[in-house]
Structure formats: structure tokens, C-alpha cells
Design a protein around this motif. Sequence first.
Motif, PDB file in Angstrom:
ATOM      1  N   GLY A  89       0.868  -1.361   0.026  1.00 14.30           N
ATOM      2  CA  GLY A  89      -0.133  -0.087   0.041  1.00 14.30           C
ATOM      3  C   GLY A  89       0.910   1.269   0.029  1.00 14.30           C
ATOM      4  O   GLY A  89       0.511   2.179  -0.674  1.00 14.30           O
ATOM      5  N   ALA A  90       2.029   1.248   0.691  1.00 16.60           N
ATOM      6  CA  ALA A  90       2.705   2.396   0.677  1.00 16.60           C
ATOM      7  C   ALA A  90       3.319   2.586  -0.397  1.00 16.60           C
ATOM      8  O   ALA A  90       3.408   3.621  -1.021  1.00 16.60           O
ATOM      9  N   THR A  91       4.043   1.676  -1.197  1.00 20.73           N
ATOM     10  CA  THR A  91       4.403   1.940  -2.662  1.00 20.73           C
ATOM     11  C   THR A  91       3.477   2.342  -3.431  1.00 20.73           C
ATOM     12  O   THR A  91       3.708   3.063  -4.360  1.00 20.73           O
ATOM     13  N   LEU A  92       2.201   1.677  -3.548  1.00 16.68           N
ATOM     14  CA  LEU A  92       1.274   2.027  -4.486  1.00 16.68           C
ATOM     15  C   LEU A  92       0.865   3.669  -4.202  1.00 16.68           C
ATOM     16  O   LEU A  92       0.587   4.503  -5.242  1.00 16.68           O
ATOM     17  N   GLN A  93       0.482   4.048  -2.827  1.00 12.90           N
ATOM     18  CA  GLN A  93       0.324   5.208  -2.726  1.00 12.90           C
ATOM     19  C   GLN A  93       1.386   6.330  -3.157  1.00 12.90           C
ATOM     20  O   GLN A  93       1.038   7.565  -3.761  1.00 12.90           O
ATOM     21  N   PRO A 137       3.529 -11.470 -11.554  1.00 12.99           N
ATOM     22  CA  PRO A 137       2.835 -12.311 -10.594  1.00 12.99           C
ATOM     23  C   PRO A 137       3.020 -11.845  -8.805  1.00 12.99           C
ATOM     24  O   PRO A 137       4.228 -11.564  -8.681  1.00 12.99           O
ATOM     25  N   ASN A 138       2.141 -11.962  -8.285  1.00 17.72           N
ATOM     26  CA  ASN A 138       2.176 -11.648  -6.723  1.00 17.72           C
ATOM     27  C   ASN A 138       2.524 -10.255  -6.178  1.00 17.72           C
ATOM     28  O   ASN A 138       3.390 -10.026  -5.474  1.00 17.72           O
ATOM     29  N   THR A 139       2.444  -9.283  -7.394  1.00 18.32           N
ATOM     30  CA  THR A 139       2.569  -7.946  -7.008  1.00 18.32           C
ATOM     31  C   THR A 139       1.745  -7.383  -5.807  1.00 18.32           C
ATOM     32  O   THR A 139       2.143  -6.746  -5.115  1.00 18.32           O
ATOM     33  N   PHE A 140       0.286  -7.811  -6.112  1.00 16.66           N
ATOM     34  CA  PHE A 140      -0.574  -7.240  -4.892  1.00 16.66           C
ATOM     35  C   PHE A 140      -0.980  -8.250  -4.115  1.00 16.66           C
ATOM     36  O   PHE A 140      -1.325  -9.234  -4.562  1.00 16.66           O
ATOM     37  N   CYS A 141      -1.362  -7.774  -2.944  1.00 19.15           N
ATOM     38  CA  CYS A 141      -2.171  -8.802  -2.022  1.00 19.15           C
ATOM     39  C   CYS A 141      -3.684  -8.156  -2.212  1.00 19.15           C
ATOM     40  O   CYS A 141      -3.997  -7.026  -2.881  1.00 19.15           O
ATOM     41  N   GLU A 142      -4.553  -8.873  -1.472  1.00 20.44           N
ATOM     42  CA  GLU A 142      -6.030  -8.387  -1.719  1.00 20.44           C
ATOM     43  C   GLU A 142      -6.361  -7.049  -1.240  1.00 20.44           C
ATOM     44  O   GLU A 142      -7.026  -6.441  -1.850  1.00 20.44           O
ATOM     45  N   LEU A 143      -5.816  -6.585  -0.183  1.00 24.32           N
ATOM     46  CA  LEU A 143      -5.854  -5.286   0.329  1.00 24.32           C
ATOM     47  C   LEU A 143      -5.431  -3.923  -0.746  1.00 24.32           C
ATOM     48  O   LEU A 143      -6.301  -3.016  -0.896  1.00 24.32           O
ATOM     49  N   SER A 144      -4.078  -4.184  -1.086  1.00 19.53           N
ATOM     50  CA  SER A 144      -3.504  -3.201  -2.035  1.00 19.53           C
ATOM     51  C   SER A 144      -4.286  -3.140  -3.467  1.00 19.53           C
ATOM     52  O   SER A 144      -4.167  -2.301  -4.076  1.00 19.53           O
ATOM     53  N   TYR A 145      -4.546  -4.754  -3.898  1.00 20.70           N
ATOM     54  CA  TYR A 145      -5.377  -4.630  -5.145  1.00 20.70           C
ATOM     55  C   TYR A 145      -6.636  -3.883  -5.114  1.00 20.70           C
ATOM     56  O   TYR A 145      -6.942  -3.143  -5.953  1.00 20.70           O
ATOM     57  N   LYS A 146      -7.416  -4.075  -3.956  1.00 15.10           N
ATOM     58  CA  LYS A 146      -8.753  -3.446  -3.700  1.00 15.10           C
ATOM     59  C   LYS A 146      -8.510  -1.666  -3.831  1.00 15.10           C
ATOM     60  O   LYS A 146      -9.128  -1.139  -4.265  1.00 15.10           O
ATOM     61  N   ALA A 147      -7.296  -1.473  -3.076  1.00 24.68           N
ATOM     62  CA  ALA A 147      -6.957   0.071  -2.807  1.00 24.68           C
ATOM     63  C   ALA A 147      -6.868   0.673  -4.140  1.00 24.68           C
ATOM     64  O   ALA A 147      -7.191   1.715  -4.767  1.00 24.68           O
ATOM     65  N   GLN A 153      -7.670  -0.737  -7.054  1.00 22.36           N
ATOM     66  CA  GLN A 153      -9.006  -0.408  -8.136  1.00 22.36           C
ATOM     67  C   GLN A 153     -10.083   0.524  -7.661  1.00 22.36           C
ATOM     68  O   GLN A 153     -10.465   1.201  -8.508  1.00 22.36           O
ATOM     69  N   GLU A 154     -10.138   0.703  -6.273  1.00 23.10           N
ATOM     70  CA  GLU A 154     -10.814   2.069  -5.973  1.00 23.10           C
ATOM     71  C   GLU A 154     -10.286   3.419  -6.487  1.00 23.10           C
ATOM     72  O   GLU A 154     -11.068   4.175  -6.873  1.00 23.10           O
ATOM     73  N   ASP A 155      -8.848   3.431  -6.494  1.00 21.08           N
ATOM     74  CA  ASP A 155      -8.252   4.582  -7.113  1.00 21.08           C
ATOM     75  C   ASP A 155      -8.247   4.714  -8.490  1.00 21.08           C
ATOM     76  O   ASP A 155      -7.537   5.425  -9.055  1.00 21.08           O
ATOM     77  N   LYS A 156      -8.911   3.542  -9.456  1.00 24.76           N
ATOM     78  CA  LYS A 156      -8.981   3.573 -10.543  1.00 24.76           C
ATOM     79  C   LYS A 156      -7.572   3.342 -11.291  1.00 24.76           C
ATOM     80  O   LYS A 156      -7.252   3.977 -12.357  1.00 24.76           O
ATOM     81  N   VAL A 157      -6.882   2.656 -10.480  1.00 24.43           N
ATOM     82  CA  VAL A 157      -5.304   2.326 -11.040  1.00 24.43           C
ATOM     83  C   VAL A 157      -5.423   1.279 -12.117  1.00 24.43           C
ATOM     84  O   VAL A 157      -6.461   0.354 -12.008  1.00 24.43           O
ATOM     85  N   GLU A 158      -4.739   1.278 -13.380  1.00 21.75           N
ATOM     86  CA  GLU A 158      -4.718   0.460 -14.359  1.00 21.75           C
ATOM     87  C   GLU A 158      -3.717  -0.558 -14.168  1.00 21.75           C
ATOM     88  O   GLU A 158      -2.538  -0.251 -13.464  1.00 21.75           O
ATOM     89  N   PHE A 159      -3.474  -1.737 -14.682  1.00 19.52           N
ATOM     90  CA  PHE A 159      -2.607  -2.583 -14.542  1.00 19.52           C
ATOM     91  C   PHE A 159      -1.933  -3.247 -16.024  1.00 19.52           C
ATOM     92  O   PHE A 159      -2.726  -3.078 -16.862  1.00 19.52           O
ATOM     93  N   ILE A 160      -0.700  -3.375 -15.944  1.00 25.15           N
ATOM     94  CA  ILE A 160      -0.100  -4.193 -17.085  1.00 25.15           C
ATOM     95  C   ILE A 160       0.635  -5.521 -16.595  1.00 25.15           C
ATOM     96  O   ILE A 160       1.700  -5.452 -15.690  1.00 25.15           O
ATOM     97  N   HIS A 161      -0.078  -6.766 -16.777  1.00 26.15           N
ATOM     98  CA  HIS A 161       0.372  -7.959 -16.214  1.00 26.15           C
ATOM     99  C   HIS A 161       1.346  -8.419 -17.502  1.00 26.15           C
ATOM    100  O   HIS A 161       1.165  -8.457 -18.510  1.00 26.15           O
TER     101      HIS A 161
END
Length: 119
Positions: free
Chosen positions: A48-52, A66-76, A78-86
Motif C-alpha cells: 500500500g505504501a508503494t502504491l500510494q 505475479p504476486n505484485t498485489f495482495c487483496e488489500l492493496s489490489y482493492k485500494a 482498483q478503488e483509485d482507478k489504477v490500471e495494470f499491465i500484467h
Amino acid sequence: MLIAAVIDEKETILPIVEGTILRIFDTETSRAEDFPNPAVQLKTGRRGATLQFAEEKGATTFVAPPNTFCELSYKAAQEDKVEFIHIPSDTAFPNFKQSFLNGEIKVQAFLPDKEILPS
């Protein structure tokens, strides 16, 4: 677009808690700026700190092996409308950059469920 990626000294893109460098890549100028990864100094709330921090620097997209996000950081994210490049594990940043600029890699709104770690 500003894209965040966590990398190591060899420029391999890693999950958030594994790399020492947070790189913010500007797709319009092809320039990148490196920062110390905030997760390195923390015991909890690392993803979460790095995402923020990346969002504070203007990043709207996060490169996610793989394994970049946990459930909490992924939810955060998504709520912030961050997009992803898998991307696959062990992708070098220069290879990612070239593939992205060539249109071979796409931005997406979701990551595969199997890539998200339990919190």
C-alpha cells in the motif's frame, strides 16, 4: 501516461515488496525517474505504501508481475482507478518498455485472481 514499476539494480521488474527501486516511466517522453521503494523500509503496509507513493508521483498504471498485489492493496488500487499491465516474472524493464511502446502490451483494468496474494 505515467507507469509505475518496481525494479532491482539489474532492471528486472519485480513484485512491489521485492525491488529496491520504484521507477515512474512517462510514456509520452520515454523518460523514467527512479525513487527508493518505500516498501523496503516498512514491516507492514508495504504494498500500500508503494502504491500510494506511485500515485502521489502521478502514476495511473502499475506494472504487475505475479504476486505484485495482495487483496488489500489490489482493492485500494482498483478503488483509485489504477490500471495494470500484467507481465511474466523476470521481465527486464528495457524489454517491457520496448514491447509497450510497440503496442505489444496492453493496459487492463483487472489482474487474474490467481495473481493476487491473500492479505
